[in-house]
Design a protein around this motif. Sequence first.
Motif, mmCIF file in Angstrom:
data_model
loop_
_atom_site.group_PDB
_atom_site.id
_atom_site.type_symbol
_atom_site.label_atom_id
_atom_site.label_comp_id
_atom_site.label_asym_id
_atom_site.label_seq_id
_atom_site.Cartn_x
_atom_site.Cartn_y
_atom_site.Cartn_z
ATOM 1 N N THR A 256 0.962 -1.199 -0.031
ATOM 2 C CA THR A 256 0.102 -0.118 0.117
ATOM 3 C C THR A 256 0.875 1.273 0.025
ATOM 4 O OG1 THR A 256 -0.270 -0.179 2.587
ATOM 5 C CG2 THR A 256 -1.887 -1.204 1.315
ATOM 6 N N SER B 255 3.875 3.542 -2.495
ATOM 7 C CA SER B 255 4.363 4.289 -3.715
ATOM 8 C C SER B 255 5.559 3.302 -4.123
ATOM 9 C CB SER B 255 4.536 5.704 -3.857
ATOM 10 O OG SER B 255 5.696 6.059 -2.777
ATOM 11 N N ILE C 23 -0.859 -0.733 -9.402
ATOM 12 C CA ILE C 23 -1.738 0.519 -9.832
ATOM 13 C C ILE C 23 -2.595 0.775 -8.623
ATOM 14 C CG2 ILE C 23 -3.610 1.318 -11.345
ATOM 15 C CD1 ILE C 23 -1.982 -0.580 -13.527
ATOM 16 N N ILE C 24 -2.967 -0.273 -8.058
ATOM 17 C CA ILE C 24 -3.946 -0.051 -6.969
ATOM 18 C C ILE C 24 -3.246 0.614 -5.752
ATOM 19 C CG2 ILE C 24 -5.323 -1.280 -4.841
ATOM 20 C CD1 ILE C 24 -5.845 -3.433 -7.006
ATOM 21 N N SER C 25 -2.003 0.305 -5.423
ATOM 22 C CA SER C 25 -1.374 0.888 -4.418
ATOM 23 C C SER C 25 -0.804 2.363 -4.721
ATOM 24 C CB SER C 25 0.040 0.029 -4.023
ATOM 25 O OG SER C 25 0.886 0.329 -5.158
ATOM 26 N N TYR C 26 -0.451 2.592 -6.081
ATOM 27 C CA TYR C 26 -0.390 3.951 -6.351
ATOM 28 C C TYR C 26 -1.836 4.957 -6.205
ATOM 29 C CZ TYR C 26 1.222 8.071 -9.269
ATOM 30 O OH TYR C 26 1.730 9.233 -9.515
ATOM 31 N N SER C 27 -2.812 4.188 -6.539
ATOM 32 C CA SER C 27 -3.908 5.057 -6.465
ATOM 33 C C SER C 27 -4.093 5.354 -5.041
ATOM 34 C CB SER C 27 -5.111 4.262 -7.127
ATOM 35 O OG SER C 27 -4.860 3.862 -8.526
ATOM 36 N N ILE C 28 -4.024 4.255 -4.087
ATOM 37 C CA ILE C 28 -4.341 4.603 -2.657
ATOM 38 C C ILE C 28 -3.481 5.736 -2.187
ATOM 39 C CG2 ILE C 28 -4.093 3.516 -0.481
ATOM 40 C CD1 ILE C 28 -5.033 0.792 -1.898
ATOM 41 N N TYR D 5 4.973 0.464 -6.188
ATOM 42 C CA TYR D 5 4.681 0.950 -7.829
ATOM 43 C C TYR D 5 5.808 1.361 -8.330
ATOM 44 C CZ TYR D 5 3.238 3.811 -11.601
ATOM 45 O OH TYR D 5 3.004 3.981 -12.779
ATOM 46 N N LEU E 182 -1.203 -4.796 -11.550
ATOM 47 C CA LEU E 182 -2.728 -4.425 -10.838
ATOM 48 C C LEU E 182 -2.333 -4.091 -9.613
ATOM 49 C CD1 LEU E 182 -5.159 -7.149 -12.297
ATOM 50 C CD2 LEU E 182 -5.059 -4.741 -12.911
ATOM 51 N N LEU E 183 -1.855 -4.682 -8.716
ATOM 52 C CA LEU E 183 -1.294 -4.333 -7.413
ATOM 53 C C LEU E 183 -0.635 -3.154 -7.334
ATOM 54 C CD1 LEU E 183 -0.229 -7.934 -5.511
ATOM 55 C CD2 LEU E 183 -2.463 -6.526 -5.042
#
Length: 323
Positions: A9, A11, A316-321, A14, A313-314
């Motif tokens: 979770t 950056s 991108i999700i962690s970067y978005s969070i 990422y 995918l993980l």
Amino acid sequence: MENLSNILTSSHFYSAAFMLLLVMALKACIGQFVTQQPLAFFNFYCQRLADKVNKSSNSARQQNISGLIAIIVTLTPLLIILWLFEAFIEVYWLWHALLLYLALGSFGLTKTSKNVARELVANNNYQAKQKIAAFLLRSTEQLSPLGISKACIETQVLRSSQLLVCVGFYYLVFGPLAALTFRLLLEMHYAWNIKLARFIHFGAAINHIVKLLQWLPCRLFTLVLLLGTVGQNTLLYWRLIRGKFFHTDNSILLHVLALGLAVKLSGVAMYDGNKVRKTSFNDSARQPQATDIIHASKRINYALYLLILMMMLLAIISYSITD
């Protein structure tokens, strides 16, 4: 587990995932033109070290202790030097990319496997043995076409797990120095493999260490390979392999691939002139053929692609969070 959660979770994950993808693409491209063995000298050093300190006249306990000391004496100075050297590096991402490049295995095994299959179809058994011999520990002189096919399939899945999946896992979770540490330990394991009679005691320590380190990433790779059997008998295959899930070895990989290909894998093999009886998998199935080498390559590559997709995918999700 908390550390892993924080990494997934952040950056950092990422950027690490992007770096891993970039270095893998670079290594795959370079591998199309040149043979890459950046750690060949280290493997040579391990062999010469064993020649010096692994004496057959010593007792089993002395050989065990010698093997453990050899790991410590070899690995500790290298890691200290690399750790201290990082303090003088201005461009950290370039240094990390170099360490990861050294840690990752070659992507040339798929190409070699295709060449082996082509030689077997053309009945050029000698050429097939020559092409695959460099990737095998076992003796190849007496291998039949079926034995060559079986050995080629087994080395594909095991090396993909160890040199790509495990290295990538430790890079993402602990960083490039951890990935390189695992690779160095793996090279020691290759050089002092306990399947060779002279290393049965000397290589015991490194064998246990590598088994423990590859347990989790190996199981992740197994589950992804199992996903590739959807549409066959996936639930039946799971019931057949789940008993091996908590074993410390990587036999579960061979079992799930044997079930997916509907062939028999492992069994008796010759190592340095000695016959070693290993567990066989999917005994009721037929023996593998040249075409199964290609099918195995496709399944392994699909599993690797799926792992890369899941990683991105993980990321991108962690970067978005964190954004």
